[in-house]
Design a protein around this motif. Structure first.
Motif, PDB file in Angstrom:
ATOM      1  N   LEU A   3      40.674  -5.364  75.896  1.00 31.49           N
ATOM      2  CA  LEU A   3      40.897  -6.068  77.156  1.00 31.49           C
ATOM      3  C   LEU A   3      42.274  -6.726  77.181  1.00 31.49           C
ATOM      4  O   LEU A   3      42.964  -6.719  78.213  1.00 31.49           O
ATOM      5  CB  LEU A   3      39.804  -7.117  77.369  1.00 31.49           C
ATOM      6  CG  LEU A   3      38.399  -6.562  77.640  1.00 31.49           C
ATOM      7  CD1 LEU A   3      37.363  -7.676  77.508  1.00 31.49           C
ATOM      8  CD2 LEU A   3      38.317  -5.922  79.021  1.00 31.49           C
ATOM      9  N   GLU A   4      42.711  -7.277  76.050  1.00 36.49           N
ATOM     10  CA  GLU A   4      44.020  -7.931  75.984  1.00 36.49           C
ATOM     11  C   GLU A   4      45.156  -6.926  76.151  1.00 36.49           C
ATOM     12  O   GLU A   4      46.237  -7.286  76.646  1.00 36.49           O
ATOM     13  CB  GLU A   4      44.165  -8.659  74.645  1.00 36.49           C
ATOM     14  CG  GLU A   4      43.274  -9.889  74.520  1.00 36.49           C
ATOM     15  CD  GLU A   4      43.291 -10.476  73.121  1.00 36.49           C
ATOM     16  OE1 GLU A   4      43.995  -9.906  72.250  1.00 36.49           O
ATOM     17  OE2 GLU A   4      42.599 -11.494  72.896  1.00 36.49           O
ATOM     18  N   ALA A   5      44.943  -5.670  75.772  1.00 36.78           N
ATOM     19  CA  ALA A   5      45.991  -4.645  75.866  1.00 36.78           C
ATOM     20  C   ALA A   5      46.053  -3.996  77.237  1.00 36.78           C
ATOM     21  O   ALA A   5      47.014  -3.289  77.544  1.00 36.78           O
ATOM     22  CB  ALA A   5      45.761  -3.572  74.799  1.00 36.78           C
TER      23      ALA A   5
ATOM     24  N   GLY B 222      37.468  -7.470  72.955  1.00 32.86           N
ATOM     25  CA  GLY B 222      38.534  -8.335  73.439  1.00 32.86           C
ATOM     26  C   GLY B 222      39.921  -7.784  73.136  1.00 32.86           C
ATOM     27  O   GLY B 222      40.870  -8.005  73.898  1.00 32.86           O
ATOM     28  N   ARG B 223      40.065  -7.068  72.020  1.00 33.09           N
ATOM     29  CA  ARG B 223      41.368  -6.473  71.675  1.00 33.09           C
ATOM     30  C   ARG B 223      41.791  -5.460  72.735  1.00 33.09           C
ATOM     31  O   ARG B 223      42.963  -5.387  73.109  1.00 33.09           O
ATOM     32  CB  ARG B 223      41.291  -5.785  70.314  1.00 33.09           C
ATOM     33  CG  ARG B 223      40.937  -6.684  69.150  1.00 33.09           C
ATOM     34  CD  ARG B 223      40.950  -5.908  67.839  1.00 33.09           C
ATOM     35  NE  ARG B 223      40.514  -6.721  66.715  1.00 33.09           N
ATOM     36  CZ  ARG B 223      40.473  -6.296  65.456  1.00 33.09           C
ATOM     37  NH1 ARG B 223      40.847  -5.056  65.172  1.00 33.09           N
ATOM     38  NH2 ARG B 223      40.064  -7.095  64.492  1.00 33.09           N
TER      39      ARG B 223
ATOM     40  N   PRO C 126      46.670  -5.017  80.380  1.00 31.45           N
ATOM     41  CA  PRO C 126      47.740  -5.251  81.345  1.00 31.45           C
ATOM     42  C   PRO C 126      48.925  -4.297  81.216  1.00 31.45           C
ATOM     43  O   PRO C 126      49.635  -4.051  82.188  1.00 31.45           O
ATOM     44  CB  PRO C 126      48.159  -6.699  81.053  1.00 31.45           C
ATOM     45  CG  PRO C 126      46.907  -7.344  80.558  1.00 31.45           C
ATOM     46  CD  PRO C 126      46.254  -6.273  79.718  1.00 31.45           C
TER      47      PRO C 126
ATOM     48  N   GLN D  71      35.050  -6.766  69.029  1.00 33.17           N
ATOM     49  CA  GLN D  71      36.451  -6.345  69.089  1.00 33.17           C
ATOM     50  C   GLN D  71      36.844  -5.799  70.461  1.00 33.17           C
ATOM     51  O   GLN D  71      37.995  -5.394  70.656  1.00 33.17           O
ATOM     52  CB  GLN D  71      36.735  -5.290  68.010  1.00 33.17           C
ATOM     53  CG  GLN D  71      36.584  -5.853  66.604  1.00 33.17           C
ATOM     54  CD  GLN D  71      36.931  -4.850  65.514  1.00 33.17           C
ATOM     55  OE1 GLN D  71      37.101  -3.657  65.759  1.00 33.17           O
ATOM     56  NE2 GLN D  71      37.048  -5.336  64.290  1.00 33.17           N
TER      57      GLN D  71
ATOM     58  N   VAL E  76      44.990   0.323  70.124  1.00 31.75           N
ATOM     59  CA  VAL E  76      44.878  -0.938  69.400  1.00 31.75           C
ATOM     60  C   VAL E  76      43.956  -0.715  68.207  1.00 31.75           C
ATOM     61  O   VAL E  76      43.023   0.103  68.268  1.00 31.75           O
ATOM     62  CB  VAL E  76      44.327  -2.063  70.301  1.00 31.75           C
ATOM     63  CG1 VAL E  76      45.277  -2.336  71.458  1.00 31.75           C
ATOM     64  CG2 VAL E  76      42.939  -1.718  70.829  1.00 31.75           C
TER      65      VAL E  76
ATOM     66  N   ARG F  74      47.715   3.167  75.466  1.00 35.87           N
ATOM     67  CA  ARG F  74      47.965   2.269  74.339  1.00 35.87           C
ATOM     68  C   ARG F  74      46.808   2.362  73.353  1.00 35.87           C
ATOM     69  O   ARG F  74      45.652   2.507  73.749  1.00 35.87           O
ATOM     70  CB  ARG F  74      48.105   0.815  74.816  1.00 35.87           C
ATOM     71  CG  ARG F  74      49.385   0.511  75.562  1.00 35.87           C
ATOM     72  CD  ARG F  74      49.524  -0.982  75.810  1.00 35.87           C
ATOM     73  NE  ARG F  74      49.619  -1.734  74.555  1.00 35.87           N
ATOM     74  CZ  ARG F  74      49.673  -3.067  74.496  1.00 35.87           C
ATOM     75  NH1 ARG F  74      49.597  -3.780  75.615  1.00 35.87           N
ATOM     76  NH2 ARG F  74      49.772  -3.686  73.336  1.00 35.87           N
TER      77      ARG F  74
ATOM     78  N   GLN G 272      31.075 -10.565  75.219  1.00 35.31           N
ATOM     79  CA  GLN G 272      31.794 -10.495  76.493  1.00 35.31           C
ATOM     80  C   GLN G 272      30.796 -10.664  77.644  1.00 35.31           C
ATOM     81  O   GLN G 272      30.425  -9.701  78.308  1.00 35.31           O
ATOM     82  CB  GLN G 272      32.532  -9.157  76.623  1.00 35.31           C
ATOM     83  CG  GLN G 272      33.636  -8.925  75.613  1.00 35.31           C
ATOM     84  CD  GLN G 272      34.827  -9.849  75.846  1.00 35.31           C
ATOM     85  OE1 GLN G 272      35.023 -10.360  76.951  1.00 35.31           O
ATOM     86  NE2 GLN G 272      35.620 -10.058  74.809  1.00 35.31           N
TER      87      GLN G 272
END
Length: 261
Positions: free
Chosen positions: A110-112, A107-108, A114, A105, A204, A202, A32
């Motif tokens: 970061l994607e969650a 990125g997982r 929002p 991981q 993940v 959340r 990242q």
């Protein structure tokens, strides 16, 4: 006008992680490159801080805070969080320095982000895993999280996890200045405070890999102290619930008496 880019920083506390800190920083910056890193070293006698300084000297995305003594994981994180907020970061993350949390991981999480105010990289949700853990340690972690979830009444499968992303507003709302948890129970404390504030959490799935270099900072006394604090919090919460229920019952009773007069 386009929105300003979100600034993200990962806070990484260290104590005697000379064998791990450079490999971790290399992996994190490769995975990242737009995410900054703030190393918080508690005066490691093995030279961890010096190695982090040398890395930061050649990478502007990495900076180091030097603390003079070891005061616990929570104290290091609180220091790092405050500095990150002062520097204007929009998202503040945390992860271990020993390689247990896989930078690839991140990125997982970061994607969650929002859809959340706090994202937790979880070992105990579907798709999560642990690598090279003895069965006894797995049972202790699963049991401890079940105990925490039941006693505190929270819907978080891995409340003790240390791979996380917080929105700036989340850290501001939970009032870092009021947090007194300095050890590993700090993780549970922040998760509970986030939920109590009505914010979104959340989880993940991640793969948690047992360290291959250096010694774990977790001990039986640390785990016992964490359970003791959680038990106290749970009893205090049950007490508040009982007092609230008693208050509602007295209010209804008084209303009935007033209506029959």
């Amino acid at each position: 006008m386009s929105a300003a880019p979100v600034r993200v920083v990962m806070v990484v506390p260290t104590y005697d992680e000379a064998d791990n800190i450079v490999p971790l920083l290399e992996r994190l910056r490769a995975a990242q490159p737009d995410v900054d890193v703030l190393v918080v070293d508690d005066g490691s006698p093995d030279g961890t801080g010096r190695l982090a300084d040398a890395f930061a000297a050649r990478d502007a995305g990495v900076s180091v805070l030097h603390r003079t003594e070891k005061q616990g994981l929570g104290a290091a994180y609180l220091h790092g969080f405050r500095v990150a907020l002062e520097r204007g970061y929009d998202v503040v993350g945390e992860m271990d320095a020993d390689g247990s949390h896989q930078p690839e991981q991140l990125g997982r999480l970061l994607e969650a982000l929002p859809g959340a105010d706090l994202v937790i990289g979880s070992r105990w949700v579907r798709g999560g895993s642990i690598v090279n853990w003895p069965r006894r340690r797995e049972l202790l972690s699963r049991g401890g999280n079940l105990y925490t979830r039941t006693l505190l009444g929270i819907d978080v499968r891995d409340a003790t996890a240390g791979f996380r992303l917080f929105r700036r507003a989340t850290l501001e709302q939970v009032r870092l200045e009021d947090i007194a948890s300095l050890g590993y129970v700090f993780q549970t404390d922040l998760a509970v405070r986030t939920l109590r504030a009505g914010l979104r959490v959340r989880e993940v799935p991640i793969d948690f890999v047992e360290r291959v270099r250096g010694e774990s900072k977790m001990s039986g006394s640390v785990a016992t102290e964490s359970l003791r604090r959680i038990t106290r919090w749970g009893l205090e919460e049950r007490g508040r619930q009982l007092r609230s229920a008693a208050g509602r019952w007295r209010s209804r009773l008084e209303q009935r008496r007033t209506a029959t007069r």
